[in-house]
Design a protein around this motif. Structure first.
Motif, PDB file in Angstrom:
ATOM      1  N   GLN A  29       0.825  -1.203   0.000  1.00  0.00           N
ATOM      2  CA  GLN A  29       0.000   0.000   0.000  1.00  0.00           C
ATOM      3  C   GLN A  29       0.861   1.255   0.000  1.00  0.00           C
ATOM      4  O   GLN A  29       0.574   2.224  -0.709  1.00  0.00           O
ATOM      5  CB  GLN A  29      -0.947  -0.023   1.205  1.00  0.00           C
ATOM      6  CG  GLN A  29      -2.043  -1.064   1.107  1.00  0.00           C
ATOM      7  CD  GLN A  29      -2.778  -1.282   2.420  1.00  0.00           C
ATOM      8  OE1 GLN A  29      -2.309  -0.885   3.491  1.00  0.00           O
ATOM      9  NE2 GLN A  29      -3.931  -1.930   2.353  1.00  0.00           N
ATOM     10  N   GLU A  51     -10.161 -11.820  -3.818  1.00  0.00           N
ATOM     11  CA  GLU A  51     -10.675 -10.465  -4.017  1.00  0.00           C
ATOM     12  C   GLU A  51      -9.932  -9.436  -3.174  1.00  0.00           C
ATOM     13  O   GLU A  51      -9.765  -8.288  -3.582  1.00  0.00           O
ATOM     14  CB  GLU A  51     -12.173 -10.424  -3.698  1.00  0.00           C
ATOM     15  CG  GLU A  51     -13.040 -11.123  -4.742  1.00  0.00           C
ATOM     16  CD  GLU A  51     -14.513 -10.894  -4.498  1.00  0.00           C
ATOM     17  OE1 GLU A  51     -14.853 -10.073  -3.604  1.00  0.00           O
ATOM     18  OE2 GLU A  51     -15.329 -11.529  -5.192  1.00  0.00           O
ATOM     19  N   TYR A  52      -9.461  -9.826  -1.982  1.00  0.00           N
ATOM     20  CA  TYR A  52      -8.839  -8.846  -1.104  1.00  0.00           C
ATOM     21  C   TYR A  52      -7.549  -8.285  -1.691  1.00  0.00           C
ATOM     22  O   TYR A  52      -7.164  -7.150  -1.378  1.00  0.00           O
ATOM     23  CB  TYR A  52      -8.582  -9.438   0.287  1.00  0.00           C
ATOM     24  CG  TYR A  52      -7.365 -10.337   0.398  1.00  0.00           C
ATOM     25  CD1 TYR A  52      -6.081  -9.819   0.559  1.00  0.00           C
ATOM     26  CD2 TYR A  52      -7.497 -11.725   0.337  1.00  0.00           C
ATOM     27  CE1 TYR A  52      -4.972 -10.648   0.664  1.00  0.00           C
ATOM     28  CE2 TYR A  52      -6.400 -12.546   0.443  1.00  0.00           C
ATOM     29  CZ  TYR A  52      -5.140 -12.006   0.602  1.00  0.00           C
ATOM     30  OH  TYR A  52      -4.045 -12.825   0.679  1.00  0.00           O
ATOM     31  N   MET A  54      -6.963  -7.300  -4.727  1.00  0.00           N
ATOM     32  CA  MET A  54      -7.261  -6.135  -5.554  1.00  0.00           C
ATOM     33  C   MET A  54      -7.990  -5.047  -4.763  1.00  0.00           C
ATOM     34  O   MET A  54      -7.735  -3.858  -4.963  1.00  0.00           O
ATOM     35  CB  MET A  54      -8.109  -6.560  -6.762  1.00  0.00           C
ATOM     36  CG  MET A  54      -7.455  -7.606  -7.647  1.00  0.00           C
ATOM     37  SD  MET A  54      -5.846  -7.092  -8.322  1.00  0.00           S
ATOM     38  CE  MET A  54      -6.334  -5.748  -9.396  1.00  0.00           C
ATOM     39  N   LYS A  55      -8.884  -5.448  -3.866  1.00  0.00           N
ATOM     40  CA  LYS A  55      -9.725  -4.457  -3.185  1.00  0.00           C
ATOM     41  C   LYS A  55      -9.090  -3.893  -1.921  1.00  0.00           C
ATOM     42  O   LYS A  55      -9.133  -2.692  -1.674  1.00  0.00           O
ATOM     43  CB  LYS A  55     -11.082  -5.090  -2.855  1.00  0.00           C
ATOM     44  CG  LYS A  55     -11.914  -5.407  -4.092  1.00  0.00           C
ATOM     45  CD  LYS A  55     -13.273  -5.975  -3.709  1.00  0.00           C
ATOM     46  CE  LYS A  55     -14.127  -6.223  -4.944  1.00  0.00           C
ATOM     47  NZ  LYS A  55     -15.454  -6.784  -4.601  1.00  0.00           N
ATOM     48  N   GLU A  56      -8.500  -4.776  -1.106  1.00  0.00           N
ATOM     49  CA  GLU A  56      -7.965  -4.329   0.176  1.00  0.00           C
ATOM     50  C   GLU A  56      -6.560  -3.753   0.033  1.00  0.00           C
ATOM     51  O   GLU A  56      -6.279  -2.654   0.518  1.00  0.00           O
ATOM     52  CB  GLU A  56      -7.954  -5.497   1.164  1.00  0.00           C
ATOM     53  CG  GLU A  56      -7.411  -5.131   2.545  1.00  0.00           C
ATOM     54  CD  GLU A  56      -7.363  -6.325   3.482  1.00  0.00           C
ATOM     55  OE1 GLU A  56      -6.525  -6.317   4.400  1.00  0.00           O
ATOM     56  OE2 GLU A  56      -8.155  -7.270   3.282  1.00  0.00           O
ATOM     57  N   GLY A  58      -4.999  -3.206  -3.000  1.00  0.00           N
ATOM     58  CA  GLY A  58      -5.080  -2.245  -4.092  1.00  0.00           C
ATOM     59  C   GLY A  58      -3.907  -2.370  -5.040  1.00  0.00           C
ATOM     60  O   GLY A  58      -2.764  -2.105  -4.673  1.00  0.00           O
ATOM     61  N   ASN A  73      -6.960  -1.094 -14.059  1.00  0.00           N
ATOM     62  CA  ASN A  73      -7.959  -0.242 -13.408  1.00  0.00           C
ATOM     63  C   ASN A  73      -9.350  -0.879 -13.416  1.00  0.00           C
ATOM     64  O   ASN A  73     -10.362  -0.215 -13.664  1.00  0.00           O
ATOM     65  CB  ASN A  73      -8.011   1.135 -14.069  1.00  0.00           C
ATOM     66  CG  ASN A  73      -6.841   2.010 -13.657  1.00  0.00           C
ATOM     67  OD1 ASN A  73      -6.196   1.764 -12.642  1.00  0.00           O
ATOM     68  ND2 ASN A  73      -6.548   3.020 -14.455  1.00  0.00           N
ATOM     69  N   GLY A  74      -9.394  -2.196 -13.190  1.00  0.00           N
ATOM     70  CA  GLY A  74     -10.656  -2.906 -13.080  1.00  0.00           C
ATOM     71  C   GLY A  74     -11.311  -3.278 -14.391  1.00  0.00           C
ATOM     72  O   GLY A  74     -12.402  -3.855 -14.399  1.00  0.00           O
TER      73      GLY A  74
END
Length: 267
Positions: A29, A51-52, A54-56, A58, A73-74
């Motif tokens: 991060q 999933e974490y 990419m989401k948590e 980042g 970028n998703g």
């Protein structure tokens, strides 16, 4: 502009049982906060990327299935899938040579639960649990298989030389040894690789090779190293990979990611 960094998943930023250590999450991060681009670059299928990550944590993007899938970028920006008729022919060839097929697609993975068991890989049940409804059986979907990478699992009496020869017309392959996937031969659609995907993404984003950094631990990370200006091997990495590294850091559990990023003065 900063650097553009590509991280393998399993054995590099991810432990299949324990996940990602908190210190590694914080280091990754901080890396982005300092203005650097970060990508996951994994042999896992998109369906099997937690999933974490990419989401948590980042990340700016994801390269999955050894380069057969790219996301930025998703948004999916590249995806290459095996034609349906050849997909089933591939399964027949794998089985005829004594291997268990694990088919890896972007939305689903396919394998038969009575074939791919913990007797084949100790972590098979963990994969099944994590996939949930993203797992489909091969049986019953013979002519509706959507994948772009295969993990062929050895069984007693299998014929790896013949398998690789028969599939080499359509696939490139990586024979693993000395790691937790040491019983696996990975097949990816010809022309796809982690290295090519890194080169494409870094060029599109305007990074020169000297500003590209790759982190890995296994033989399927060797193409990453060819595309990077600086190469970091994890302490638990294969000997082949370590021999080509510019820097060998600690293991994931020992804080190897933070150690290397501090060595490079990026955090």
């Amino acid at each position: 502009m900063g650097k553009c960094l590509f991280f393998d998943a399993d054995g590099t930023i991810l432990d299949i049982v324990k996940g990602t250590p908190e210190d590694t999450k914080l280091a990754l991060q901080q890396l982005r906060k300092n203005g650097h681009k970060t990508f996951i670059c994994t042999g896992r299928s998109n369906a099997f990327v937690p999933e974490y990550l990419m989401k948590e944590i980042g990340f700016d993007g994801l390269i999955a299935n050894l380069g057969a899938y790219i996301e930025y970028n998703g948004t999916r920006v590249f995806e290459r899938e095996m034609p349906t008729d050849l997909a089933w022919k591939t399964v027949e060839i794998i089985k005829a040579n004594g291997f268990i097929p694990v088919l890896e697609g972007n939305d689903y993975m396919y394998y038969n639960l009575d074939e791919y068991t913990s007797d084949i890989d100790w972590f098979a049940d963990l994969i099944t649990q994590e996939l949930g409804d993203k797992l489909l059986p091969i049986r019953g979907n013979e002519h509706n298989l959507h994948f772009n990478k295969i993990s062929a699992k050895r069984t007693p009496g299998c014929n790896p030389e013949k398998l690789c020869q028969e599939l080499s017309l359509w696939y490139d392959y990586i024979i693993h040894s000395g790691s937790f996937v040491g019983r696996t031969i990975e097949f990816v659609m010809k022309g796809c690789s982690k290295g090519l995907a890194i080169s494409v993404m870094s060029n599109v984003l305007g990074y020169e090779k000297r500003d590209v950094i790759a982190f890995g631990d296994s033989n399927n990370d060797l193409p990453m190293f060819q595309a990077a200006g600086f190469k970091v091997a994890m302490g638990n990495g294969s000997e082949d990979l370590k021999s080509q590294a510019d820097y060998v850091t600690g293991t994931l559990e020992d804080g190897g990611i933070r150690q290397a990023l501090e060595y490079l003065n990026l955090i």
